[in-house]
Scaffold this motif. Structure first.
Motif, PDB file in Angstrom:
ATOM      1  N   LEU A 101     -62.386  89.190 -87.350  1.00 17.68           N
ATOM      2  CA  LEU A 101     -63.346  88.141 -87.001  1.00 17.68           C
ATOM      3  C   LEU A 101     -63.124  87.686 -85.569  1.00 17.68           C
ATOM      4  N   LEU A 102     -61.862  87.488 -85.190  1.00 17.76           N
ATOM      5  CA  LEU A 102     -61.540  87.021 -83.843  1.00 17.76           C
ATOM      6  C   LEU A 102     -61.927  88.057 -82.787  1.00 17.76           C
ATOM      7  N   LYS A 103     -61.909  89.338 -83.153  1.00 14.70           N
ATOM      8  CA  LYS A 103     -62.231  90.403 -82.202  1.00 14.70           C
ATOM      9  C   LYS A 103     -63.733  90.679 -82.103  1.00 14.70           C
ATOM     10  N   GLY A 104     -64.521  89.943 -82.882  1.00 10.28           N
ATOM     11  CA  GLY A 104     -65.962  90.118 -82.797  1.00 10.28           C
ATOM     12  C   GLY A 104     -66.526  91.115 -83.776  1.00 10.28           C
ATOM     13  N   THR A 123     -65.298  77.638-103.052  1.00  9.17           N
ATOM     14  CA  THR A 123     -64.648  76.771-102.061  1.00  9.17           C
ATOM     15  C   THR A 123     -64.086  77.610-100.918  1.00  9.17           C
ATOM     16  N   PHE A 124     -63.474  78.733-101.271  1.00  6.05           N
ATOM     17  CA  PHE A 124     -62.941  79.642-100.251  1.00  6.05           C
ATOM     18  C   PHE A 124     -64.066  80.170 -99.368  1.00  6.05           C
ATOM     19  N   ARG A 125     -65.142  80.621 -99.985  1.00  5.60           N
ATOM     20  CA  ARG A 125     -66.230  81.206 -99.206  1.00  5.60           C
ATOM     21  C   ARG A 125     -66.842  80.181 -98.256  1.00  5.60           C
ATOM     22  N   GLU A 126     -67.043  78.971 -98.721  1.00  2.00           N
ATOM     23  CA  GLU A 126     -67.619  77.927 -97.868  1.00  2.00           C
ATOM     24  C   GLU A 126     -66.685  77.599 -96.712  1.00  2.00           C
ATOM     25  N   ALA A 127     -65.378  77.538 -96.991  1.00  2.00           N
ATOM     26  CA  ALA A 127     -64.418  77.241 -95.928  1.00  2.00           C
ATOM     27  C   ALA A 127     -64.353  78.381 -94.914  1.00  2.00           C
ATOM     28  N   PHE A 128     -64.409  79.616 -95.405  1.00  2.00           N
ATOM     29  CA  PHE A 128     -64.360  80.782 -94.522  1.00  2.00           C
ATOM     30  C   PHE A 128     -65.621  80.837 -93.659  1.00  2.00           C
ATOM     31  N   ALA A 129     -66.779  80.547 -94.245  1.00  2.00           N
ATOM     32  CA  ALA A 129     -68.026  80.552 -93.481  1.00  2.00           C
ATOM     33  C   ALA A 129     -68.002  79.476 -92.399  1.00  2.00           C
ATOM     34  N   LYS A 130     -67.449  78.321 -92.727  1.00  2.00           N
ATOM     35  CA  LYS A 130     -67.330  77.248 -91.731  1.00  2.00           C
ATOM     36  C   LYS A 130     -66.410  77.678 -90.596  1.00  2.00           C
ATOM     37  N   LEU A 131     -65.309  78.329 -90.938  1.00  2.00           N
ATOM     38  CA  LEU A 131     -64.389  78.836 -89.918  1.00  2.00           C
ATOM     39  C   LEU A 131     -65.089  79.855 -89.024  1.00  2.00           C
ATOM     40  N   ALA A 132     -65.858  80.758 -89.626  1.00  2.00           N
ATOM     41  CA  ALA A 132     -66.566  81.761 -88.835  1.00  2.00           C
ATOM     42  C   ALA A 132     -67.514  81.102 -87.840  1.00  2.00           C
ATOM     43  N   ASP A 133     -68.199  80.043 -88.265  1.00  2.00           N
ATOM     44  CA  ASP A 133     -69.075  79.315 -87.347  1.00  2.00           C
ATOM     45  C   ASP A 133     -68.288  78.735 -86.176  1.00  2.00           C
ATOM     46  N   GLN A 134     -67.052  78.332 -86.440  1.00  2.00           N
ATOM     47  CA  GLN A 134     -66.235  77.697 -85.408  1.00  2.00           C
ATOM     48  C   GLN A 134     -65.663  78.688 -84.404  1.00  2.00           C
ATOM     49  N   VAL A 135     -65.347  79.907 -84.858  1.00  2.00           N
ATOM     50  CA  VAL A 135     -64.618  80.830 -83.985  1.00  2.00           C
ATOM     51  C   VAL A 135     -65.401  82.065 -83.573  1.00  2.00           C
ATOM     52  N   ALA A 136     -66.505  82.367 -84.255  1.00  3.68           N
ATOM     53  CA  ALA A 136     -67.248  83.586 -83.915  1.00  3.68           C
ATOM     54  C   ALA A 136     -67.709  83.546 -82.462  1.00  3.68           C
ATOM     55  N   ASP A 137     -67.568  84.658 -81.789  1.00  2.00           N
ATOM     56  CA  ASP A 137     -67.917  84.782 -80.378  1.00  2.00           C
ATOM     57  C   ASP A 137     -69.317  85.382 -80.265  1.00  2.00           C
ATOM     58  N   TRP A 247     -76.916  92.551 -73.981  1.00  3.79           N
ATOM     59  CA  TRP A 247     -75.782  92.324 -74.876  1.00  3.79           C
ATOM     60  C   TRP A 247     -74.749  93.455 -74.809  1.00  3.79           C
ATOM     61  N   ARG A 248     -75.049  94.509 -74.088  1.00  3.07           N
ATOM     62  CA  ARG A 248     -74.244  95.738 -74.156  1.00  3.07           C
ATOM     63  C   ARG A 248     -72.778  95.512 -73.798  1.00  3.07           C
ATOM     64  N   ASP A 249     -72.525  94.772 -72.737  1.00  2.06           N
ATOM     65  CA  ASP A 249     -71.158  94.604 -72.237  1.00  2.06           C
ATOM     66  C   ASP A 249     -70.677  93.178 -72.411  1.00  2.06           C
ATOM     67  N   GLY A 250     -71.062  92.573 -73.514  1.00  2.00           N
ATOM     68  CA  GLY A 250     -70.682  91.179 -73.746  1.00  2.00           C
ATOM     69  C   GLY A 250     -69.194  90.962 -73.599  1.00  2.00           C
ATOM     70  N   ALA A 251     -68.824  90.044 -72.713  1.00  2.40           N
ATOM     71  CA  ALA A 251     -67.413  89.766 -72.463  1.00  2.40           C
ATOM     72  C   ALA A 251     -66.914  88.703 -73.437  1.00  2.40           C
ATOM     73  N   GLU A 252     -65.688  88.886 -73.870  1.00  2.00           N
ATOM     74  CA  GLU A 252     -65.098  87.938 -74.805  1.00  2.00           C
ATOM     75  C   GLU A 252     -64.930  86.581 -74.144  1.00  2.00           C
ATOM     76  N   ALA A 253     -65.347  85.550 -74.841  1.00  2.00           N
ATOM     77  CA  ALA A 253     -65.179  84.175 -74.360  1.00  2.00           C
ATOM     78  C   ALA A 253     -64.628  83.352 -75.518  1.00  2.00           C
ATOM     79  N   ARG A 254     -63.409  83.675 -75.884  1.00  2.00           N
ATOM     80  CA  ARG A 254     -62.805  83.089 -77.074  1.00  2.00           C
ATOM     81  C   ARG A 254     -62.766  81.565 -76.970  1.00  2.00           C
ATOM     82  N   ARG A 255     -63.202  80.917 -78.033  1.00  2.00           N
ATOM     83  CA  ARG A 255     -63.219  79.466 -78.031  1.00  2.00           C
ATOM     84  C   ARG A 255     -61.789  78.924 -78.054  1.00  2.00           C
ATOM     85  N   PRO A 256     -61.518  77.880 -77.273  1.00  2.00           N
ATOM     86  CA  PRO A 256     -60.163  77.312 -77.272  1.00  2.00           C
ATOM     87  C   PRO A 256     -59.744  76.885 -78.671  1.00  2.00           C
ATOM     88  N   GLY A 257     -58.517  77.215 -79.024  1.00  2.00           N
ATOM     89  CA  GLY A 257     -57.982  76.808 -80.315  1.00  2.00           C
ATOM     90  C   GLY A 257     -58.316  77.728 -81.463  1.00  2.00           C
TER      91      GLY A 257
END
Length: 277
Positions: A101-104, A123-137, A247-257
């Motif tokens: 997920l962190l690698k895109g 509960t797990f799925r909802e928490a995981f989906a929320k996390l994905a919204d927070q960290v997806a690049d 979108w071809r060469d999208g550069a990683e812009a990892r969210r802080p934290g």
């Protein structure tokens, strides 16, 4: 562990094969001593354009017992069941899913949004989906979908009069996901289901009609064969593909934290879901 989602599969899904998938998941949990908080359909059935002979692609996330997770000599982070002509069942350990997920890698996000669920701790799925919204690049998501589309479109547009029509959907879906991202600039995640994508973007009526007709044909026949790309779809591809190249060469812009969020999630859910020793 399991707060299981009620399953409402379409009539086209064979109950005997669904039962076999259930049996295989139970076997995985028992033989590998893991819990499975999420198991979904991930292929053309979940994407919304199955054929009568489409196979079944079950994907799952699993968690090992604490003694097997916190070790210097961990087991492999993938579990694969033997393939058959109609059935493909395999899964990733939670740690692998989070790192990808962190690698895109969009695959795990698509698992989280699949409309066809075999078993799920809600509960797990909802928490995981929320996390994905927070960290997806967003840039990496776009790059992932661009290359999925490009793998097919370079060839299809070079010979539009002779295209394997079944595979046309494998180019249309990622390209539509890019259009969805363009029209939803505050989101890093696009729906996995193709009809949902189409309904969520601006399309010419002729394009919608041509796609609907092709989907109806695909749902009724085992083999669409080769043919000419329908004119409205060909025009859509010719216009959208050049635009998608941004979108071809999208550069990683990892969210802080992000790493900390993933680590905290992994620790919490590894503890909550781990089978007892």
């Amino acid at each position: 562990m399991a707060d299981l989602i009620d399953r409402h599969f379409p009539a086209s899904m064979d109950p005997a094969i669904v039962a076999e998938i259930d049996s295989r998941l139970a076997d995985v949990a028992r033989r590998h001593h893991v819990s499975i908080p999420l198991a979904v359909e991930s292929g053309s059935r979940a994407w919304g354009f199955p054929s009568p002979d489409s196979d079944y692609d079950c994907r799952f996330v699993f968690v090992r017992a604490a003694s097997e997770t916190f070790t210097l000599f961990p087991e492999r982070d993938v579990i694969e069941m033997p393939l058959t002509s109609i059935l493909d069942v395999n899964g990733w350990e939670l740690s692998k899913a989070l790192k990808l997920l962190l690698k895109g890698n969009v695959v795990v996000v698509e698992w989280l949004t699949s409309p066809l669920t075999y078993q799920c701790d809600t509960t797990f799925r909802e928490a995981f989906a929320k996390l994905a919204d927070q960290v997806a690049d967003r840039a990496l998501t776009g790059r992932h979908y661009y290359h999925l589309a490009a793998n097919h479109l370079e060839r299809f547009l070079a010979t539009p009069e002779r295209v394997p029509l079944k595979k046309l959907f494998y180019a249309l879906r990622p390209l539509m996901a890019l259009k969805w991202l363009d029209e939803n600039p505050n989101s890093a995640i696009a729906p996995m289901n193709f009809p949902t994508l189409c309904a969520g973007v601006t399309l010419e009526p002729a394009v919608v009609g041509a796609i609907d007709e092709l989907m109806a044909r695909k749902a009724e026949t085992r083999e669409l064969g080769e043919g000419e790309i329908p004119a409205p779809i060909r025009a859509f591809l010719a216009a959208e593909y050049p635009r998608a190249q941004t979108w071809r060469d999208g550069a990683e812009a990892r969210r802080p934290g992000s790493e900390r969020l993933l680590d905290d999630f992994w620790r919490e859910w590894s503890h909550r879901l781990a089978p007892s020793n």
